[in-house]
Design a protein around this motif. Structure first.
Motif, mmCIF file in Angstrom:
data_model
loop_
_atom_site.group_PDB
_atom_site.id
_atom_site.type_symbol
_atom_site.label_atom_id
_atom_site.label_comp_id
_atom_site.label_asym_id
_atom_site.label_seq_id
_atom_site.Cartn_x
_atom_site.Cartn_y
_atom_site.Cartn_z
ATOM 1 N N VAL A 97 -8.498 12.047 -13.691
ATOM 2 C CA VAL A 97 -7.573 11.122 -13.035
ATOM 3 C C VAL A 97 -7.405 9.959 -13.999
ATOM 4 N N ALA A 98 -6.186 9.758 -14.451
ATOM 5 C CA ALA A 98 -5.893 8.716 -15.429
ATOM 6 C C ALA A 98 -5.148 7.557 -14.770
ATOM 7 N N LEU A 99 -5.514 6.353 -15.161
ATOM 8 C CA LEU A 99 -4.810 5.149 -14.710
ATOM 9 C C LEU A 99 -3.913 4.695 -15.853
ATOM 10 N N VAL A 100 -2.616 4.586 -15.557
ATOM 11 C CA VAL A 100 -1.624 4.268 -16.577
ATOM 12 C C VAL A 100 -0.959 2.937 -16.227
ATOM 13 N N PRO A 101 -1.148 1.904 -17.052
ATOM 14 C CA PRO A 101 -0.518 0.617 -16.777
ATOM 15 C C PRO A 101 0.998 0.683 -16.941
ATOM 16 N N GLY A 102 1.696 0.008 -16.033
ATOM 17 C CA GLY A 102 3.150 -0.074 -16.090
ATOM 18 C C GLY A 102 3.591 -1.456 -15.629
ATOM 19 N N THR A 103 4.893 -1.617 -15.476
ATOM 20 C CA THR A 103 5.453 -2.896 -15.018
ATOM 21 C C THR A 103 6.588 -2.618 -14.037
ATOM 22 N N GLY A 104 7.126 -3.701 -13.488
ATOM 23 C CA GLY A 104 8.317 -3.579 -12.652
ATOM 24 C C GLY A 104 8.071 -3.048 -11.243
ATOM 25 N N GLY A 105 6.862 -3.249 -10.726
ATOM 26 C CA GLY A 105 6.576 -2.827 -9.358
ATOM 27 C C GLY A 105 6.298 -1.340 -9.205
ATOM 28 N N ILE A 106 5.979 -0.661 -10.285
ATOM 29 C CA ILE A 106 5.760 0.782 -10.229
ATOM 30 C C ILE A 106 4.402 1.125 -9.613
ATOM 31 N N PHE A 107 4.396 2.145 -8.781
ATOM 32 C CA PHE A 107 3.178 2.783 -8.299
ATOM 33 C C PHE A 107 3.542 4.229 -8.033
ATOM 34 N N GLU A 108 3.202 5.089 -8.982
ATOM 35 C CA GLU A 108 3.550 6.510 -8.891
ATOM 36 C C GLU A 108 2.323 7.364 -9.133
ATOM 37 N N VAL A 109 2.296 8.492 -8.441
ATOM 38 C CA VAL A 109 1.215 9.455 -8.629
ATOM 39 C C VAL A 109 1.837 10.769 -9.076
#
Length: 94
Positions: free
Chosen positions: A38-50
């Motif tokens: 299970v990888a945690l990937v930093p993003g921006t712009g309100g993203i929360f995706e699985v």
């Protein structure tokens, strides 16, 4: 055959790392032998995706909310171990 990979992309600007880490912990605790990573990937712009094996299985933007832990476990289970019983996570709310 390698074990499936889950990716949780979260918004760093929104400080959703703890939420993403908790979801990762829930998945790894539930699917101890079925998941490879299970990888945690930093993003921006309100993203929360699985994503599971690059397939988008939950998007905060599309759903307008965060996934429930129970819901996320069911989504993963249905794809990697459909015959598996999730115990209390499969029982309907009263």
């Amino acid at each position: 055959m390698s074990s499936p990979r889950v990716e949780i992309t979260y918004c760093t600007q929104c400080r959703w790392l703890l939420r993403a880490a908790w979801m990762a912990q829930e998945l790894l605790t539930t699917f101890t032998t079925e998941l490879g990573e299970v990888a945690l990937v930093p993003g921006t712009g309100g993203i929360f995706e699985v994503r599971l094996e690059q397939e988008l299985i939950f998007s905060r933007k599309e759903q307008g909310r965060f996934p429930e832990s129970k819901e996320l476990k069911q989504l993963v289970r249905d794809r990697i171990a459909p015959e598996r019983d999730l115990g209390h996570s499969d029982r309907p709310k009263n």
